[in-house]
Motif scaffolding. Structure first.
Motif, PDB file in Angstrom:
ATOM      1  N   ALA A  18      -2.025  -2.843  -8.718  1.00  0.00           N
ATOM      2  CA  ALA A  18      -2.581  -1.607  -8.176  1.00  0.00           C
ATOM      3  C   ALA A  18      -1.672  -0.414  -8.413  1.00  0.00           C
ATOM      4  O   ALA A  18      -2.138   0.700  -8.602  1.00  0.00           O
ATOM      5  CB  ALA A  18      -2.858  -1.776  -6.681  1.00  0.00           C
TER       6      ALA A  18
ATOM      7  N   ARG B  39     -13.809   7.791  -1.017  1.00  0.00           N
ATOM      8  CA  ARG B  39     -14.043   6.356  -1.180  1.00  0.00           C
ATOM      9  C   ARG B  39     -15.489   5.993  -0.874  1.00  0.00           C
ATOM     10  O   ARG B  39     -16.112   5.194  -1.575  1.00  0.00           O
ATOM     11  CB  ARG B  39     -13.095   5.560  -0.286  1.00  0.00           C
TER      12      ARG B  39
ATOM     13  N   ARG C  28      -9.015  -0.227  -0.809  1.00  0.00           N
ATOM     14  CA  ARG C  28      -8.402  -0.163  -2.130  1.00  0.00           C
ATOM     15  C   ARG C  28      -9.154  -0.977  -3.172  1.00  0.00           C
ATOM     16  O   ARG C  28      -9.395  -0.499  -4.290  1.00  0.00           O
ATOM     17  CB  ARG C  28      -6.967  -0.675  -2.045  1.00  0.00           C
ATOM     18  N   ASP C  29      -9.572  -2.174  -2.818  1.00  0.00           N
ATOM     19  CA  ASP C  29     -10.127  -3.085  -3.811  1.00  0.00           C
ATOM     20  C   ASP C  29     -11.623  -2.926  -4.017  1.00  0.00           C
ATOM     21  O   ASP C  29     -12.127  -3.211  -5.102  1.00  0.00           O
ATOM     22  CB  ASP C  29      -9.839  -4.540  -3.421  1.00  0.00           C
TER      23      ASP C  29
ATOM     24  N   PHE D  85       0.851  -1.194   0.000  1.00  0.00           N
ATOM     25  CA  PHE D  85       0.000   0.000   0.000  1.00  0.00           C
ATOM     26  C   PHE D  85       0.886   1.243   0.000  1.00  0.00           C
ATOM     27  O   PHE D  85       1.077   1.889   1.041  1.00  0.00           O
ATOM     28  CB  PHE D  85      -0.920  -0.002   1.230  1.00  0.00           C
TER      29      PHE D  85
END
Length: 231
Positions: free
Chosen positions: A108, A207, A59-60, A14
């Motif tokens: 990523a 997000r 993130r995913d 990350f």
């Protein structure tokens, strides 16, 4: 581990993680490191695992902290013996983030060449050129693309296989631009602050807005298709 040691453990997977981000997640109650007598944070390996869980979910799948907190609570309720890291999955209309294809961790932060993008997405070269002309896919550098470009190109290839044409996606691009502009107005006041915690809240808000938008879009499309499906 100290907070700096935890950051060193997380950074390879990350890269955007910062000490401010870790402090923000602590303030939100997602991880509770112990404190040394002198007041320094001391993280356990279990704390590190929780942080990986949270960062992966963000993130995913763009899951909001509320949903991640619920998943962590469910995990904590399990027996410590034999506990395994759960798979992050989207659920139904009661709280899912549908339509999001997780980006593999190894992609990523990677760059793909045009040849790799075509191979992985299934798009033809001439189609990619047309998609780029409409602004659906944007190269991060001449001939190079990021993971979001791969997600977009793969989705476009799937839609085209069902009979849509690239020109039909102009409206999708326009709607996404309008939505991005609207959300930018909401997070900009936080993002402009010099306080790292405020910037972390801005990223988290973004997000959550993306996740809610995906839920809304999927539900509206489902509702619109009910007539065609005879339901």
């Amino acid at each position: 581990m100290s907070i700096g040691e935890v950051l060193a453990q997380l950074r390879p997977e990350f890269p955007d993680t910062t000490i401010s981000k870790l402090r923000f997640l602590e303030a939100e109650g997602l991880v509770e490191p112990r404190r040394s007598p002198s007041g320094y944070r001391k993280y356990s390996w279990d704390d590190l695992d929780r942080l990986r869980f949270v960062l992966t979910a963000q993130r995913d799948q763009y899951l909001p902290l509320r949903v991640i907190r619920e998943q962590l609570a469910a995990r904590d309720a399990e027996s410590a013996a034999g506990r395994s890291r759960p798979t992050l999955v989207a659920v139904g209309p009661s709280g899912e983030v549908p339509g999001r294809s997780p980006v593999p961790a190894q992609l990523a932060q990677s760059r793909l060449s045009r040849t790799e993008l075509l191979s992985r997405s299934g798009l033809e070269s001439v189609t990619l050129t047309e998609v780029e002309r409409l602004g659906l896919v944007v190269a991060v550098a001449p001939g190079w693309y990021d993971a979001d470009a791969l997600v977009i190109a793969t989705a476009v290839a799937g839609l085209l296989r069902h009979g849509l044409e690239v020109r039909h996606l102009r409206a999708v691009r326009a709607a996404a631009d309008r939505e991005s502009g609207l959300f930018a107005q909401l997070v900009a006041p936080l993002a402009r602050q010099s306080d790292p915690a405020a910037r972390a809240r801005a990223a988290e808000t973004a997000r959550e807005l993306i996740g809610l938008s995906q839920q809304l879009h999927a539900a509206l499309v489902r509702a619109g298709l009910r007539g065609a499906l005879g339901r």
